[in-house]
Design a protein around this motif. Sequence first.
Motif, mmCIF file in Angstrom:
data_model
loop_
_atom_site.group_PDB
_atom_site.id
_atom_site.type_symbol
_atom_site.label_atom_id
_atom_site.label_comp_id
_atom_site.label_asym_id
_atom_site.label_seq_id
_atom_site.Cartn_x
_atom_site.Cartn_y
_atom_site.Cartn_z
ATOM 1 N N ARG A 153 0.835 -1.209 0.000
ATOM 2 C CA ARG A 153 0.000 0.000 0.000
ATOM 3 C C ARG A 153 0.865 1.253 0.000
ATOM 4 O O ARG A 153 0.586 2.216 -0.718
ATOM 5 N N VAL A 154 1.938 1.223 0.791
ATOM 6 C CA VAL A 154 2.846 2.368 0.847
ATOM 7 C C VAL A 154 3.523 2.585 -0.502
ATOM 8 O O VAL A 154 3.793 3.722 -0.900
ATOM 9 N N ALA A 155 3.772 1.503 -1.235
ATOM 10 C CA ALA A 155 4.448 1.615 -2.535
ATOM 11 C C ALA A 155 3.656 2.460 -3.515
ATOM 12 O O ALA A 155 4.235 3.033 -4.451
ATOM 13 N N GLY A 156 2.337 2.542 -3.332
ATOM 14 C CA GLY A 156 1.536 3.466 -4.128
ATOM 15 C C GLY A 156 1.170 2.994 -5.511
ATOM 16 O O GLY A 156 0.719 3.798 -6.336
ATOM 17 N N ASN A 157 1.351 1.701 -5.798
ATOM 18 C CA ASN A 157 0.983 1.157 -7.109
ATOM 19 C C ASN A 157 -0.220 0.234 -6.898
ATOM 20 O O ASN A 157 -0.095 -0.859 -6.347
ATOM 21 N N ALA A 158 -1.387 0.688 -7.344
ATOM 22 C CA ALA A 158 -2.623 -0.056 -7.084
ATOM 23 C C ALA A 158 -2.619 -1.435 -7.735
ATOM 24 O O ALA A 158 -3.180 -2.390 -7.189
ATOM 25 N N ILE A 159 -1.957 -1.560 -8.886
ATOM 26 C CA ILE A 159 -1.915 -2.852 -9.574
ATOM 27 C C ILE A 159 -1.062 -3.840 -8.781
ATOM 28 O O ILE A 159 -1.449 -4.986 -8.556
ATOM 29 N N LEU A 160 0.113 -3.389 -8.346
ATOM 30 C CA LEU A 160 0.969 -4.255 -7.540
ATOM 31 C C LEU A 160 0.295 -4.621 -6.218
ATOM 32 O O LEU A 160 0.422 -5.753 -5.734
ATOM 33 N N GLU A 161 -0.412 -3.675 -5.637
ATOM 34 C CA GLU A 161 -1.113 -3.956 -4.378
ATOM 35 C C GLU A 161 -2.163 -5.038 -4.581
ATOM 36 O O GLU A 161 -2.318 -5.939 -3.741
ATOM 37 N N LYS A 162 -2.874 -4.979 -5.702
ATOM 38 C CA LYS A 162 -3.883 -6.006 -5.989
ATOM 39 C C LYS A 162 -3.224 -7.370 -6.179
ATOM 40 O O LYS A 162 -3.723 -8.393 -5.693
ATOM 41 N N PHE A 163 -2.094 -7.396 -6.905
ATOM 42 C CA PHE A 163 -1.358 -8.658 -7.067
ATOM 43 C C PHE A 163 -0.957 -9.222 -5.705
ATOM 44 O O PHE A 163 -1.065 -10.428 -5.456
ATOM 45 N N MET A 164 -0.476 -8.345 -4.814
ATOM 46 C CA MET A 164 -0.033 -8.810 -3.511
ATOM 47 C C MET A 164 -1.190 -9.325 -2.668
ATOM 48 O O MET A 164 -1.026 -10.276 -1.898
ATOM 49 N N GLN A 165 -2.353 -8.721 -2.794
ATOM 50 C CA GLN A 165 -3.515 -9.233 -2.064
ATOM 51 C C GLN A 165 -3.798 -10.677 -2.458
ATOM 52 O O GLN A 165 -4.070 -11.536 -1.597
ATOM 53 N N GLU A 166 -3.710 -10.952 -3.753
ATOM 54 C CA GLU A 166 -3.923 -12.324 -4.231
ATOM 55 C C GLU A 166 -2.807 -13.240 -3.758
ATOM 56 O O GLU A 166 -3.064 -14.346 -3.250
ATOM 57 N N LEU A 167 -1.555 -12.801 -3.892
ATOM 58 C CA LEU A 167 -0.427 -13.658 -3.523
ATOM 59 C C LEU A 167 -0.380 -13.933 -2.030
ATOM 60 O O LEU A 167 -0.066 -15.053 -1.607
ATOM 61 N N VAL A 168 -0.686 -12.922 -1.223
ATOM 62 C CA VAL A 168 -0.672 -13.129 0.229
ATOM 63 C C VAL A 168 -1.787 -14.089 0.635
ATOM 64 O O VAL A 168 -1.589 -14.965 1.481
ATOM 65 N N ALA A 169 -2.959 -13.950 0.034
ATOM 66 C CA ALA A 169 -4.060 -14.864 0.350
ATOM 67 C C ALA A 169 -3.683 -16.301 -0.009
ATOM 68 O O ALA A 169 -3.884 -17.234 0.779
ATOM 69 N N ARG A 170 -3.111 -16.471 -1.195
ATOM 70 C CA ARG A 170 -2.736 -17.820 -1.628
ATOM 71 C C ARG A 170 -1.557 -18.350 -0.815
ATOM 72 O O ARG A 170 -1.489 -19.537 -0.495
ATOM 73 N N SER A 171 -0.626 -17.463 -0.466
ATOM 74 C CA SER A 171 0.503 -17.879 0.375
ATOM 75 C C SER A 171 0.015 -18.341 1.740
ATOM 76 O O SER A 171 0.512 -19.335 2.283
ATOM 77 N N SER A 172 -0.952 -17.617 2.309
ATOM 78 C CA SER A 172 -1.474 -17.970 3.626
ATOM 79 C C SER A 172 -2.098 -19.355 3.608
ATOM 80 O O SER A 172 -1.933 -20.138 4.556
ATOM 81 N N LEU A 173 -2.805 -19.670 2.528
ATOM 82 C CA LEU A 173 -3.405 -20.995 2.403
ATOM 83 C C LEU A 173 -2.310 -22.063 2.292
ATOM 84 O O LEU A 173 -2.382 -23.116 2.937
ATOM 85 N N VAL A 174 -1.284 -21.778 1.510
ATOM 86 C CA VAL A 174 -0.175 -22.720 1.352
ATOM 87 C C VAL A 174 0.552 -22.935 2.679
ATOM 88 O O VAL A 174 0.883 -24.069 3.048
ATOM 89 N N ILE A 175 0.802 -21.853 3.420
ATOM 90 C CA ILE A 175 1.490 -21.964 4.713
ATOM 91 C C ILE A 175 0.668 -22.814 5.674
ATOM 92 O O ILE A 175 1.202 -23.668 6.389
ATOM 93 N N ALA A 176 -0.645 -22.580 5.686
ATOM 94 C CA ALA A 176 -1.514 -23.356 6.572
ATOM 95 C C ALA A 176 -1.508 -24.837 6.199
ATOM 96 O O ALA A 176 -1.571 -25.709 7.064
ATOM 97 N N LEU A 177 -1.418 -25.117 4.892
ATOM 98 C CA LEU A 177 -1.457 -26.508 4.427
ATOM 99 C C LEU A 177 -0.129 -27.223 4.599
ATOM 100 O O LEU A 177 -0.084 -28.388 5.009
ATOM 101 N N TYR A 178 0.962 -26.542 4.259
ATOM 102 C CA TYR A 178 2.256 -27.217 4.139
ATOM 103 C C TYR A 178 3.287 -26.823 5.195
ATOM 104 O O TYR A 178 4.379 -27.388 5.218
ATOM 105 N N GLY A 179 2.965 -25.844 6.035
ATOM 106 C CA GLY A 179 3.944 -25.407 7.033
ATOM 107 C C GLY A 179 4.313 -26.520 7.993
ATOM 108 O O GLY A 179 3.457 -27.253 8.470
ATOM 109 N N ARG A 180 5.598 -26.643 8.297
ATOM 110 C CA ARG A 180 6.071 -27.752 9.133
ATOM 111 C C ARG A 180 6.142 -27.396 10.606
ATOM 112 O O ARG A 180 6.012 -28.255 11.460
ATOM 113 N N THR A 181 6.374 -26.117 10.933
ATOM 114 C CA THR A 181 6.656 -25.776 12.324
ATOM 115 C C THR A 181 5.411 -25.486 13.138
ATOM 116 O O THR A 181 5.476 -25.378 14.353
#
Length: 237
Positions: A153-181
């Motif tokens: 959000r601070v970076a000020g690029n709305a397109i990149l922010e939207k990409f990150m919203q998708e990537l963070v959501a998908r990363s969170s699901l992956v971490i929950a599924l595959y995280g070892r610790t």
Amino acid sequence: MKSIAKAVLVPEGQQEDRARAIRDSLRDAIVDRRLAPGTKLSEAEVGTLFDVSRTVVRDALQMLAFEGLVTTERNRGAFVSNPSPDEARQIFESRRLIEPAIVAAAADRLTPDEIAGFRSHLEEEARYKGERGASARRAEIKASGDFHLLLARVAGNAILEKFMQELVARSSLVIALYGRTGVSSCGHDDHTEILDALERGDVEAATASMLHHIGHIEADLDLREIEAMTLKDALSI
């Protein structure tokens, strides 16, 4: 799913607004793993729970499908995504490509007030460090992801922010599924290093810390392919 519906008030207004409210509620439930991978999302049931038409539900599910959190199958309907190990690797490879650009852009825009906001967020992250249990794990994963979204959000690029919203959501699901610790491994200490470098104006160090940090998260995932076994073999009968 009834508890999900009670947590969100679908706003009055346009169909798109109603669909987004449902999308947000379902997304939170998926990332928190209150809705497990593979769960069927019936248009009729979701519509009843949120008191909306199936058309509105379909729009919400399409938004989630675009984000990669829902998959749709012809003649079967929509299901919570169950990302494969290869898809998980691609998610983190995408983050390696995108987040250095976000770091560079944010470095030029960070204000003292924003740095103070980040420090406050890091204090919140620290409260979850060392805690155990499903609710603490969900809270830690969310707080860790929010750090990256704040930076976007601070970076000020709305397109990149939207990409990150998708990537963070998908990363969170992956971490929950595959995280070892049992924790997110999106380390509070890593975030502190990134912010310290940005505060110094050292973009190179901040970028290096971010790439190390993404590798740290991925290293905690167990992405080994598992060979299919018969029920007899799996149960050692």
